[in-house]
Design an enzyme around this catalytic site. Sequence first.
Site, PDB file in Angstrom:
ATOM      1  N   LYS A 132       0.875  -1.171   0.000  1.00 36.98           N
ATOM      2  CA  LYS A 132       0.000   0.000   0.000  1.00 36.98           C
ATOM      3  C   LYS A 132       0.905   1.212   0.000  1.00 36.98           C
ATOM      4  CE  LYS A 132      -4.437   0.921   0.094  1.00 36.98           C
ATOM      5  NZ  LYS A 132      -5.575   0.084  -0.320  1.00 36.98           N
ATOM      6  N   ASP A 172      -6.988   4.103  -4.695  1.00 37.37           N
ATOM      7  CA  ASP A 172      -7.622   4.019  -3.374  1.00 37.37           C
ATOM      8  C   ASP A 172      -8.194   5.423  -3.140  1.00 37.37           C
ATOM      9  OD1 ASP A 172      -7.750   2.033  -0.892  1.00 37.37           O
ATOM     10  OD2 ASP A 172      -7.350   3.985  -0.031  1.00 37.37           O
TER      11      ASP A 172
HETATM   12  P1  NDP Z   1     -12.745   7.672  -3.106  1.00 32.53           P
HETATM   13  O1  NDP Z   1     -11.722   8.707  -2.881  1.00 32.53           O
HETATM   14  O2  NDP Z   1     -13.227   7.408  -4.494  1.00 32.53           O
HETATM   15  O3  NDP Z   1     -14.042   7.947  -2.222  1.00 32.53           O
HETATM   16  C1  NDP Z   1     -13.976   8.107  -0.843  1.00 32.53           C
HETATM   17  C2  NDP Z   1     -15.292   8.697  -0.369  1.00 32.53           C
HETATM   18  O4  NDP Z   1     -15.310   8.708   1.048  1.00 32.53           O
HETATM   19  C3  NDP Z   1     -15.500  10.135  -0.826  1.00 32.53           C
HETATM   20  O5  NDP Z   1     -16.857  10.387  -1.051  1.00 32.53           O
HETATM   21  C4  NDP Z   1     -14.948  10.934   0.350  1.00 32.53           C
HETATM   22  O6  NDP Z   1     -15.543  12.227   0.470  1.00 32.53           O
HETATM   23  C5  NDP Z   1     -15.340  10.056   1.524  1.00 32.53           C
HETATM   24  N1  NDP Z   1     -14.366  10.176   2.603  1.00 32.53           N
HETATM   25  C6  NDP Z   1     -13.038   9.879   2.539  1.00 32.53           C
HETATM   26  N2  NDP Z   1     -12.458  10.140   3.723  1.00 32.53           N
HETATM   27  C7  NDP Z   1     -13.436  10.606   4.528  1.00 32.53           C
HETATM   28  C8  NDP Z   1     -13.464  11.058   5.867  1.00 32.53           C
HETATM   29  N3  NDP Z   1     -12.345  11.061   6.625  1.00 32.53           N
HETATM   30  N4  NDP Z   1     -14.660  11.465   6.375  1.00 32.53           N
HETATM   31  C9  NDP Z   1     -15.781  11.452   5.619  1.00 32.53           C
HETATM   32  N5  NDP Z   1     -15.805  11.058   4.335  1.00 32.53           N
HETATM   33  C10 NDP Z   1     -14.661  10.629   3.808  1.00 32.53           C
HETATM   34  O7  NDP Z   1     -12.152   6.324  -2.467  1.00 32.53           O
HETATM   35  P2  NDP Z   1     -12.596   4.820  -2.705  1.00 32.53           P
HETATM   36  O8  NDP Z   1     -14.057   4.758  -2.956  1.00 32.53           O
HETATM   37  O9  NDP Z   1     -11.663   4.223  -3.687  1.00 32.53           O
HETATM   38  O10 NDP Z   1     -12.258   4.166  -1.295  1.00 32.53           O
HETATM   39  C11 NDP Z   1     -13.189   4.162  -0.227  1.00 32.53           C
HETATM   40  C12 NDP Z   1     -12.801   3.090   0.785  1.00 32.53           C
HETATM   41  O11 NDP Z   1     -12.794   1.811   0.137  1.00 32.53           O
HETATM   42  C13 NDP Z   1     -11.399   3.247   1.394  1.00 32.53           C
HETATM   43  O12 NDP Z   1     -11.435   2.746   2.714  1.00 32.53           O
HETATM   44  C14 NDP Z   1     -10.546   2.329   0.543  1.00 32.53           C
HETATM   45  O13 NDP Z   1      -9.387   1.904   1.215  1.00 32.53           O
HETATM   46  C15 NDP Z   1     -11.520   1.179   0.311  1.00 32.53           C
HETATM   47  N6  NDP Z   1     -11.259   0.331  -0.839  1.00 32.53           N
HETATM   48  C16 NDP Z   1     -11.100   0.853  -2.095  1.00 32.53           C
HETATM   49  C17 NDP Z   1     -10.892   0.024  -3.173  1.00 32.53           C
HETATM   50  C18 NDP Z   1     -10.821   0.538  -4.564  1.00 32.53           C
HETATM   51  O14 NDP Z   1     -10.767  -0.292  -5.482  1.00 32.53           O
HETATM   52  N7  NDP Z   1     -10.852   1.830  -4.818  1.00 32.53           N
HETATM   53  C19 NDP Z   1     -10.756  -1.431  -2.990  1.00 32.53           C
HETATM   54  C20 NDP Z   1     -11.016  -1.882  -1.636  1.00 32.53           C
HETATM   55  C21 NDP Z   1     -11.240  -1.016  -0.614  1.00 32.53           C
HETATM   56  P3  NDP Z   1     -15.227  13.398  -0.624  1.00 32.53           P
HETATM   57  O15 NDP Z   1     -15.982  12.967  -1.845  1.00 32.53           O
HETATM   58  O16 NDP Z   1     -15.780  14.624   0.003  1.00 32.53           O
HETATM   59  O17 NDP Z   1     -13.764  13.400  -0.813  1.00 32.53           O
HETATM   60  O1  2IT Z   2      -7.837  -1.712  -0.743  1.00 33.38           O
HETATM   61  C1  2IT Z   2      -7.797  -2.241  -1.884  1.00 33.38           C
HETATM   62  O2  2IT Z   2      -7.978  -3.449  -2.034  1.00 33.38           O
HETATM   63  C2  2IT Z   2      -7.551  -1.375  -3.030  1.00 33.38           C
HETATM   64  N1  2IT Z   2      -7.443  -0.158  -2.870  1.00 33.38           N
HETATM   65  C3  2IT Z   2      -7.385  -1.968  -4.390  1.00 33.38           C
HETATM   66  C4  2IT Z   2      -6.000  -2.485  -4.582  1.00 33.38           C
HETATM   67  C5  2IT Z   2      -5.653  -2.925  -5.983  1.00 33.38           C
HETATM   68  O3  2IT Z   2      -4.474  -3.216  -6.155  1.00 33.38           O
HETATM   69  O4  2IT Z   2      -6.507  -2.985  -6.872  1.00 33.38           O
END
Ligand code: NDP
Ligand code: 2IT
Length: 449
Positions: A132, A172
């Site tokens: 990560k 992420d």
């Molecule tokens: P994004 O940046 O696309 O979206 C994150 C969302 O959560 C946004 O709407 C953001 O608000 C909100 N957010 C982030 N931090 C905070 C906070 N501290 N308080 C309130 N709202 C918050 O990220 P992802 O959707 O990619 O990731 C979301 C979660 O999923 C994370 O925990 C990530 O580790 C996990 N994840 C992601 C994967 C992926 O493929 N992308 C895979 C597996 C897990 P705003 O829009 O205002 O910024």
């Molecule tokens: O937390 C996660 O699994 C991710 N942000 C996706 C990682 C990846 O390599 O696709």
Amino acid sequence: MTDANQDFQSCEDFLAWAEARNPGEHEFHQALCEIAHSVWPLLDDTPAYRDSRILERLSEPERIVRFRVVWEDDNGAVQINRGWRVQFSSAIGPYKGGLRFSSQVSTSVFKFLALEQTLKNALTGLPLGSAKGGADFDPHGRSDSEIMRFCQAFMTELCRHIGPATDIAAGDIGVGPREIGYLFGQYKRIRNRFDGALTGKGLAFGGAPLRAEATGYGLVHFACIMAHAADNTLEDRRVAISGAGNVALHAAERATAYGAKVVALSDSRGALLCDDGFDAEAIGRLKTLKLDDHGALADAADGAGLRWCENGSPWQGEFDVALPCATQNEIDAGTADTIVAAGAFMLAEGANMPCTPDAIARLREAGLLYAPGKAANAGGVAVSGFEMRQNSAFARTDRDTLDEQLKDVMAHIHDMCLEHAGQDNDYVTGASRAGFRKVADAMLAQGLV
Ligand code: NDP
Ligand code: 2IT
């Protein structure tokens, strides 16, 4: 401090040693505690794990790189950020995991994410090690050219450490298709290689169809399978989701397609509520607003069905299913009580570690079905694995095939969780034990490295 070479008599002794070795790393310790408690009985079942100190070795990342990122903002001012890459485990494959750009990062946050990634990647059944990384760069309010310059400066250092057979990065929080495009452009420019060192690329340059959707879709597949296993369903159920990013909006899209009603979403400024459930068209508009235009969820309120709640929580009113998809520790014990009081029968984690240990205890006491992120959100990295496969084969797979393969992976993870869970069908225990066994057996086979 406890001697590192002593044989720990209890899980608590081991955790005290690990905490002293990593002072102040609260998120990392939280993730390690959950895993250690789940896998501790395996050390008695398989003495080689204890003799080879597998758990102690797995509590230490193989490598951490931390570096300076210098770039110029639109006013010509020099900006300095910090970048990280935690290469946690290469036991079962090359390092693999996302990049996060956020002001709320630290070594502890990246270590917890990389540790969770270790077991998650093992659960997918694909040959993926874990990593990560990211930076303390906040993309909010930055222009497109500032984002590009930051990504280029960040990749100028990161590109020394990654590659398709070494370490494969992805998105992420704060890193989506736009950032991956800029990062890939700079990687290619410096390394003079067009290869699969990043996943989540655009479809025109090696990206896999469905990678953007995969985490949210996979989460909903997992939640459906879990509901069915408990003689329940997601159909016609009210679903509350936190976040309005990649994971949240694709979870909303798939849940709606299954016939569920998504009644809440949120971003860092507040919650958007829709009592009748967002329809597919509204979710499409939200995807454009949040994922393409990087706008504010508040701007989607229409004064009618879509109600904005400034600083509000998505966990309001009555709902059946909670899908936290924003960030770590967003749900504490009090929020868990609210979710229980709302009538929810299930919580499945789209985010990584969104529930505090106290919150998980409350959910368990109340008898909710609870799916940890390392199982429920593994669909994203699984489709990243499919993208790596198509890049190395110089080939392409169509979207429908990948969707079927994603469903198969989520069903396999569900089976693994139950197979390893023990009598109380606890998905946390099952996910940690199944992932740990795979990594531990590979470590045993490879000797002391
Ligand atoms: P994004 O940046 O696309 O979206 C994150 C969302 O959560 C946004 O709407 C953001 O608000 C909100 N957010 C982030 N931090 C905070 C906070 N501290 N308080 C309130 N709202 C918050 O990220 P992802 O959707 O990619 O990731 C979301 C979660 O999923 C994370 O925990 C990530 O580790 C996990 N994840 C992601 C994967 C992926 O493929 N992308 C895979 C597996 C897990 P705003 O829009 O205002 O910024
Ligand atoms: O937390 C996660 O699994 C991710 N942000 C996706 C990682 C990846 O390599 O696709």
